[in-house]
Enzyme design. Structure first.
Site, PDB file in Angstrom:
ATOM      1  N   TYR A 134       0.752  -1.187  -0.043  1.00 27.94           N
ATOM      2  CA  TYR A 134      -0.148  -0.051   0.021  1.00 27.94           C
ATOM      3  C   TYR A 134       0.789   1.264  -0.047  1.00 27.94           C
ATOM      4  O   TYR A 134       1.559   1.704   0.955  1.00 27.94           O
ATOM      5  CB  TYR A 134      -0.860  -0.002   1.424  1.00 27.94           C
ATOM      6  CG  TYR A 134      -1.970   0.963   1.382  1.00 27.94           C
ATOM      7  CD1 TYR A 134      -2.083   2.114   0.311  1.00 27.94           C
ATOM      8  CD2 TYR A 134      -2.495   1.122   2.477  1.00 27.94           C
ATOM      9  CE1 TYR A 134      -2.940   2.871   0.560  1.00 27.94           C
ATOM     10  CE2 TYR A 134      -3.610   2.064   2.658  1.00 27.94           C
ATOM     11  CZ  TYR A 134      -3.633   3.094   1.551  1.00 27.94           C
ATOM     12  OH  TYR A 134      -4.510   4.072   1.824  1.00 27.94           O
ATOM     13  N   LYS A 162      -1.244  -1.325  -4.033  1.00 28.28           N
ATOM     14  CA  LYS A 162      -2.136  -0.261  -4.138  1.00 28.28           C
ATOM     15  C   LYS A 162      -1.509   1.117  -4.306  1.00 28.28           C
ATOM     16  O   LYS A 162      -0.944   1.461  -3.293  1.00 28.28           O
ATOM     17  CB  LYS A 162      -3.178  -0.205  -2.989  1.00 28.28           C
ATOM     18  CG  LYS A 162      -4.021   0.716  -2.590  1.00 28.28           C
ATOM     19  CD  LYS A 162      -4.874   0.710  -1.406  1.00 28.28           C
ATOM     20  CE  LYS A 162      -5.872   1.835  -1.466  1.00 28.28           C
ATOM     21  NZ  LYS A 162      -6.727   1.827  -0.204  1.00 28.28           N
ATOM     22  N   ILE A 202      -8.909  -0.536  -5.092  1.00 32.32           N
ATOM     23  CA  ILE A 202      -9.327  -0.636  -3.930  1.00 32.32           C
ATOM     24  C   ILE A 202      -9.984   0.644  -3.450  1.00 32.32           C
ATOM     25  O   ILE A 202      -9.337   1.718  -3.250  1.00 32.32           O
ATOM     26  CB  ILE A 202      -8.114  -0.896  -2.949  1.00 32.32           C
ATOM     27  CG1 ILE A 202      -7.425  -2.261  -3.295  1.00 32.32           C
ATOM     28  CG2 ILE A 202      -8.650  -1.024  -1.517  1.00 32.32           C
ATOM     29  CD1 ILE A 202      -6.336  -2.799  -2.517  1.00 32.32           C
TER      30      ILE A 202
END
Length: 294
Positions: A134, A162, A202
């Site tokens: 992330y 992400k 996401i």
């Protein structure tokens, strides 16, 4: 073939009016999102207010989401925590209850060296679940650049990122320099990211607009831009809150407006001013124009 393609919901954690976790509402929300055809669920991320949960609450949230999903969609669990040891422990717990993968921040409590970032993910790699790194240099000190991601390509369980740098050019560069899947991290770059080659998203406001978001991303991946824009442009004023400090309050208020109340946010997140709530309401009402298009 992308392992985590499509739209994943960075799911909220519902609270009662007395700020207790509402596990019944959480189950209902997971069931509804799946019925709306989302591709996966990501609990205990920033939107899920993981940092405000006790360890026991967090365990129960993860178990509730995994058990409610019951294999119908993958569940990617957020592992954010102050130390690498805790991150690995959360990853092992997620694996033990049947999670499909991990959404893993780098070290967040200070500005680590590159070698410390790599060691952090190496430790996480040992758990044996697929990892979506992330990257959120907007809120944290670490920037997982394409070059740094390339240096971590020897980690066999690191399969995606992400990407929340808010620079859509990163999608191209990551795909050029690595074999990682790219999942859009900013709601207001969903269309651009998909066109650039991202295979997943996401998302935050998928909590309140799941079916519309899925259709938007499908059209974007297929490069049916004109049709995608009909959905995207009315939603952009709401999506822009995804990159603002009040994103969690905005998402929960949007759910309330959608007839899916999930309660307040926990401190340090406070209620917003009436002026800001009115702006969010106007943005939500504009986004609701898209319901007739799906």
């Amino acid at each position: 073939m992308a392992q985590f393609k499509g739209v994943y919901v960075a799911i909220v954690t519902p609270f009662t009016d007395s700020y207790e976790v509402d596990y019944s509402a959480l189950k209902e929300h997971v069931d509804w999102l799946i019925s709306e055809k989302v591709d996966g669920i990501a609990p205990c991320g920033s939107v899920g207010e993981y940092a405000s949960l006790t360890s026991e609450e967090r365990k129960q949230v993860i178990e509730t989401v995994v058990n409610t999903a019951n294999g119908r969609v993958p569940v990617i669990v957020g592992t954010g925590a102050p130390t690498t040891k805790e991150v690995v422990e959360w990853a092992r717990f997620a694996k033990s209850v049947g999670a499909s993968g991990l959404m893993a921040l780098p070290p967040t409590v200070y500005n680590p060296t590159k070698e410390e970032v790599k060691a952090h993910y190496k430790a996480l790699n040992s758990v044996g679940l697929p990892i979506i790194a992330y990257n959120n240099p907007y809120d944290y000190k670490v920037d997982l650049t394409p070059d740094l991601l390339a240096e971590m390509s020897d980690l066999d369980n690191l399969i995606g990122v992400k990407e929340f740098s808010q620079d859509v050019r990163r999608v191209h560069e990551i795909l050029e320099k690595t074999d990682l899947e790219v999942l859009v991290g900013c709601d207001d770059l969903a269309l651009e990211g998909a066109i650039a080659g991202a295979t997943g998203w996401i998302a935050g406001f998928t909590n309140s607009f799941p079916r519309e978001s899925v259709k938007l991303f499908e059209l974007s991946v297929q490069e049916r831009v004109k049709e995608a824009l009909e959905i995207y442009r009315p939603m952009l004023p709401l999506f822009r809150y995804d990159a603002k400090p009040e994103l969690v309050q905005a998402i929960k208020y949007s759910l309330q407006l959608a007839g899916k109340p999930v309660g307040p946010t926990r401190a340090p997140r406070l209620p917003l001013s009436e002026e800001v709530y009115n702006l969010i309401k106007a943005a939500h009402e504009k986004a609701e124009q898209t319901r007739s298009l799906v």
